[in-house]
Design a protein around this motif. Structure first.
Motif, PDB file in Angstrom:
ATOM      1  N   TYR A   1      12.734  33.775 -11.557  1.00  0.00           N
ATOM      2  CA  TYR A   1      12.009  33.319 -10.425  1.00  0.00           C
ATOM      3  C   TYR A   1      10.618  32.802 -10.986  1.00  0.00           C
ATOM      4  O   TYR A   1      10.000  33.400 -11.494  1.00  0.00           O
ATOM      5  CB  TYR A   1      11.581  34.315  -9.373  1.00  0.00           C
ATOM      6  CG  TYR A   1      10.937  33.770  -8.075  1.00  0.00           C
ATOM      7  CD1 TYR A   1      11.706  32.669  -7.553  1.00  0.00           C
ATOM      8  CD2 TYR A   1       9.785  34.315  -7.645  1.00  0.00           C
ATOM      9  CE1 TYR A   1      11.139  32.238  -6.194  1.00  0.00           C
ATOM     10  CE2 TYR A   1       9.281  33.755  -6.475  1.00  0.00           C
ATOM     11  CZ  TYR A   1       9.819  32.589  -5.727  1.00  0.00           C
ATOM     12  OH  TYR A   1       9.206  32.080  -4.546  1.00  0.00           O
TER      13      TYR A   1
ATOM     14  N   TYR B   1       7.363  32.206  -9.986  1.00  0.00           N
ATOM     15  CA  TYR B   1       6.199  32.079  -9.339  1.00  0.00           C
ATOM     16  C   TYR B   1       4.848  32.427 -10.293  1.00  0.00           C
ATOM     17  O   TYR B   1       5.028  33.295 -11.141  1.00  0.00           O
ATOM     18  CB  TYR B   1       6.238  33.529  -8.339  1.00  0.00           C
ATOM     19  CG  TYR B   1       5.396  33.553  -7.366  1.00  0.00           C
ATOM     20  CD1 TYR B   1       5.100  32.709  -6.487  1.00  0.00           C
ATOM     21  CD2 TYR B   1       4.504  34.655  -7.328  1.00  0.00           C
ATOM     22  CE1 TYR B   1       4.187  32.903  -5.335  1.00  0.00           C
ATOM     23  CE2 TYR B   1       3.615  34.784  -6.220  1.00  0.00           C
ATOM     24  CZ  TYR B   1       3.530  33.887  -5.069  1.00  0.00           C
ATOM     25  OH  TYR B   1       2.653  34.011  -4.276  1.00  0.00           O
TER      26      TYR B   1
ATOM     27  N   TRP C   1       1.667  36.212  -8.726  1.00  0.00           N
ATOM     28  CA  TRP C   1       2.390  37.562  -8.585  1.00  0.00           C
ATOM     29  C   TRP C   1       1.669  38.640  -8.801  1.00  0.00           C
ATOM     30  O   TRP C   1       1.908  39.740  -8.074  1.00  0.00           O
ATOM     31  CB  TRP C   1       3.457  37.331  -9.825  1.00  0.00           C
ATOM     32  CG  TRP C   1       4.137  38.402  -9.956  1.00  0.00           C
ATOM     33  CD1 TRP C   1       4.469  39.330 -10.957  1.00  0.00           C
ATOM     34  CD2 TRP C   1       5.683  38.655  -8.995  1.00  0.00           C
ATOM     35  NE1 TRP C   1       5.434  40.017 -10.915  1.00  0.00           N
ATOM     36  CE2 TRP C   1       6.248  39.804  -9.724  1.00  0.00           C
ATOM     37  CE3 TRP C   1       5.994  38.476  -7.880  1.00  0.00           C
ATOM     38  CZ2 TRP C   1       7.503  40.416  -9.085  1.00  0.00           C
ATOM     39  CZ3 TRP C   1       7.125  38.766  -7.506  1.00  0.00           C
ATOM     40  CH2 TRP C   1       7.830  39.905  -7.977  1.00  0.00           C
TER      41      TRP C   1
ATOM     42  N   TYR D   1       4.607  24.421  -2.382  1.00  0.00           N
ATOM     43  CA  TYR D   1       5.084  25.785  -2.355  1.00  0.00           C
ATOM     44  C   TYR D   1       5.872  26.298  -1.086  1.00  0.00           C
ATOM     45  O   TYR D   1       5.887  27.426  -0.609  1.00  0.00           O
ATOM     46  CB  TYR D   1       4.063  26.944  -2.430  1.00  0.00           C
ATOM     47  CG  TYR D   1       3.032  26.721  -3.869  1.00  0.00           C
ATOM     48  CD1 TYR D   1       3.791  27.045  -5.096  1.00  0.00           C
ATOM     49  CD2 TYR D   1       1.875  25.938  -3.937  1.00  0.00           C
ATOM     50  CE1 TYR D   1       3.009  27.041  -6.086  1.00  0.00           C
ATOM     51  CE2 TYR D   1       1.143  25.824  -5.005  1.00  0.00           C
ATOM     52  CZ  TYR D   1       1.923  26.540  -6.180  1.00  0.00           C
ATOM     53  OH  TYR D   1       1.215  26.346  -7.404  1.00  0.00           O
ATOM     54  N   LYS D   2       6.664  25.298  -0.666  1.00  0.00           N
ATOM     55  CA  LYS D   2       7.476  25.284   0.411  1.00  0.00           C
ATOM     56  C   LYS D   2       8.474  26.499   0.191  1.00  0.00           C
ATOM     57  O   LYS D   2       9.178  26.700  -0.575  1.00  0.00           O
ATOM     58  CB  LYS D   2       8.226  23.941   0.775  1.00  0.00           C
ATOM     59  CG  LYS D   2       9.041  24.074   2.066  1.00  0.00           C
ATOM     60  CD  LYS D   2       9.869  22.734   2.302  1.00  0.00           C
ATOM     61  CE  LYS D   2      10.614  22.785   3.132  1.00  0.00           C
ATOM     62  NZ  LYS D   2      11.469  21.299   3.557  1.00  0.00           N
ATOM     63  N   ASN D   3       8.452  27.460   1.405  1.00  0.00           N
ATOM     64  CA  ASN D   3       9.336  28.449   1.253  1.00  0.00           C
ATOM     65  C   ASN D   3       9.109  29.678   0.232  1.00  0.00           C
ATOM     66  O   ASN D   3       9.876  30.630   0.222  1.00  0.00           O
ATOM     67  CB  ASN D   3      10.714  28.240   1.499  1.00  0.00           C
ATOM     68  CG  ASN D   3      11.194  27.411   2.232  1.00  0.00           C
ATOM     69  OD1 ASN D   3      10.940  27.871   3.626  1.00  0.00           O
ATOM     70  ND2 ASN D   3      12.035  26.337   2.353  1.00  0.00           N
ATOM     71  N   GLN D   4       8.108  29.235  -0.581  1.00  0.00           N
ATOM     72  CA  GLN D   4       7.998  30.189  -1.828  1.00  0.00           C
ATOM     73  C   GLN D   4       7.448  31.627  -1.439  1.00  0.00           C
ATOM     74  O   GLN D   4       7.710  32.673  -2.007  1.00  0.00           O
ATOM     75  CB  GLN D   4       6.913  29.614  -2.574  1.00  0.00           C
ATOM     76  CG  GLN D   4       6.801  30.136  -4.078  1.00  0.00           C
ATOM     77  CD  GLN D   4       6.205  29.570  -5.051  1.00  0.00           C
ATOM     78  OE1 GLN D   4       4.890  29.358  -4.846  1.00  0.00           O
ATOM     79  NE2 GLN D   4       6.596  29.181  -6.130  1.00  0.00           N
ATOM     80  N   ARG D   5       6.376  31.612  -0.307  1.00  0.00           N
ATOM     81  CA  ARG D   5       6.085  33.202  -0.002  1.00  0.00           C
ATOM     82  C   ARG D   5       7.210  33.927   0.631  1.00  0.00           C
ATOM     83  O   ARG D   5       7.297  35.261   0.315  1.00  0.00           O
ATOM     84  CB  ARG D   5       4.926  32.891   1.150  1.00  0.00           C
ATOM     85  CG  ARG D   5       3.706  32.413   0.438  1.00  0.00           C
ATOM     86  CD  ARG D   5       2.608  31.961   1.296  1.00  0.00           C
ATOM     87  NE  ARG D   5       1.442  31.190   0.912  1.00  0.00           N
ATOM     88  CZ  ARG D   5       1.431  30.122   0.259  1.00  0.00           C
ATOM     89  NH1 ARG D   5       2.695  29.358   0.033  1.00  0.00           N
ATOM     90  NH2 ARG D   5       0.433  29.738  -0.589  1.00  0.00           N
TER      91      ARG D   5
ATOM     92  N   GLN E   1      10.496  33.728  -0.129  1.00  0.00           N
ATOM     93  CA  GLN E   1      11.220  33.885  -1.194  1.00  0.00           C
ATOM     94  C   GLN E   1      10.606  34.927  -2.183  1.00  0.00           C
ATOM     95  O   GLN E   1      11.255  35.839  -2.594  1.00  0.00           O
ATOM     96  CB  GLN E   1      11.487  32.631  -1.912  1.00  0.00           C
ATOM     97  CG  GLN E   1      12.316  31.577  -1.159  1.00  0.00           C
ATOM     98  CD  GLN E   1      12.316  30.317  -2.014  1.00  0.00           C
ATOM     99  OE1 GLN E   1      11.559  29.900  -3.152  1.00  0.00           O
ATOM    100  NE2 GLN E   1      12.910  29.246  -1.465  1.00  0.00           N
ATOM    101  N   THR E   2       9.209  34.951  -2.260  1.00  0.00           N
ATOM    102  CA  THR E   2       8.549  35.897  -3.038  1.00  0.00           C
ATOM    103  C   THR E   2       8.393  37.282  -2.601  1.00  0.00           C
ATOM    104  O   THR E   2       8.869  38.406  -3.280  1.00  0.00           O
ATOM    105  CB  THR E   2       7.222  35.637  -3.365  1.00  0.00           C
ATOM    106  OG1 THR E   2       7.303  33.984  -3.914  1.00  0.00           O
ATOM    107  CG2 THR E   2       6.578  36.436  -4.462  1.00  0.00           C
TER     108      THR E   2
END
Length: 300
Positions: free
Chosen positions: A176, A178, A183, A233-237, A239-240
């Motif tokens: 992934y 990030y 992180w 960073y669409k949808n990244q938070r 997903q993270t």
């Protein structure tokens, strides 16, 4: 003296890397070791690194180009045991008290065994090290909610303890992409840690060439920049948080918040509750507003 392991990922850095290596090796009142992973440089960087390596001053891992995030995460797994660990960019210059100041602040706050991360303000300089303004991150909020809106801290100032390093171990095996510094911050907060911010800069933060800054400018430019940031960073938070729960659940103390994020798309009540949670405040009004829009659009 406390031992600090500094890790750096280099890539085509022949123009500035010598000054940075020298500034790291010249740190005062700490035992410093420097591990560099070269990320497939094609200029004279490797020759510079080999010179320092042959003199026994640094350790180097020569690798293929995988990008800075993966490169730094690999370095965390490969570095020597130390009391503290520090990220370094290849083109800055550290003041000689950077690490000793960080260690002193971390030692003063090491009451219990918990993740601790030091970071600081930045003394901005141009390519020739001419001083510009100090970046102090105005209205900075230091909590996990702020970080989930906008990561504002500079990874090149980070120094962290063994507790946090141990939790970060093997992050390189997670498939992934990030940012390694974001992180690190998220892991620190999610696992009950604390971030200690020093408003005094101990690093000359070089801005030049392709470096892009949105400092100044009018409100329209700022809004456009922020929308580009959130689109990137669409949808990244979302997903993270899911990934962090999957791989580090045993360490996480912020489970209630994480479950709230994991389930925010389940129904509109959950979405609205998350969007208007007042704790999501990074100190920048426009970011806070756009963040609410992003959550309502279910792109968090």
């Amino acid at each position: 003296m406390k031992k600090v392991q500094v890790i750096m990922s280099s890539y085509n850095g022949e123009k500035f890397i010598k000054k940075q290596i020298d500034s790291i090796l010249n740190q005062q009142n700490v035992e410093v070791s420097l591990l560099i992973r070269d990320d497939g440089s094609k200029d004279g960087t490797i020759e510079i690194l080999r010179d320092y390596e042959n003199r026994g001053l640094i350790k180097v891992i020569y690798g293929k180009n995988i990008g800075p995030t993966a490169s730094f995460l690999k370095l965390i797994d490969e570095c020597d045991n130390a009391d503290y660990y520090s990220f370094s960019d290849q083109d800055d210059v550290w003041l000689e008290d950077k690490l000793s100041t960080a260690v002193k602040i971390l030692e003063e706050n090491s009451v219990n065994k918990r993740p601790l991360l030091y970071c600081s303000a930045l003394q901005r300089v141009d390519a020739d090290l001419t001083y510009e303004k100090i970046q102090k991150f105005k209205r900075l909020r230091l909590n996990i909610y702020s970080m989930l809106v906008r990561e504002r801290l500079a990874g090149c100032t980070f120094v962290f303890n063994n507790c946090l390093k141990n939790i970060l171990n093997e992050s390189s095996k997670i498939n992934y992409n990030y940012p390694h510094d974001s992180w690190t911050v998220l892991v620190c907060y999610a696992c009950g840690g604390e971030i200690l911010f020093d408003s005094h800069p101990h690093i000359l933060f070089r801005r030049y060439g392709t470096n892009v800054s949105v400092d100044g400018g009018n409100i329209v430019k700022r809004i456009k920049h922020e929308f580009r940031y959130f689109r990137k960073y669409k949808n990244q938070r979302y997903q993270t948080v899911n990934i962090l729960m999957k791989y580090r659940e045993n360490y996480i103390v912020e489970k209630e918040l994480f479950y709230k994020i994991i389930h925010y798309k389940d129904n509109w009540k959950n979405t609205i509750n998350l969007a208007f949670d007042k704790r999501f405040d990074c100190g920048i009004l426009i970011c806070n507003i756009i963040n609410r829009v992003v959550i309502l659009a279910r792109c968090f």
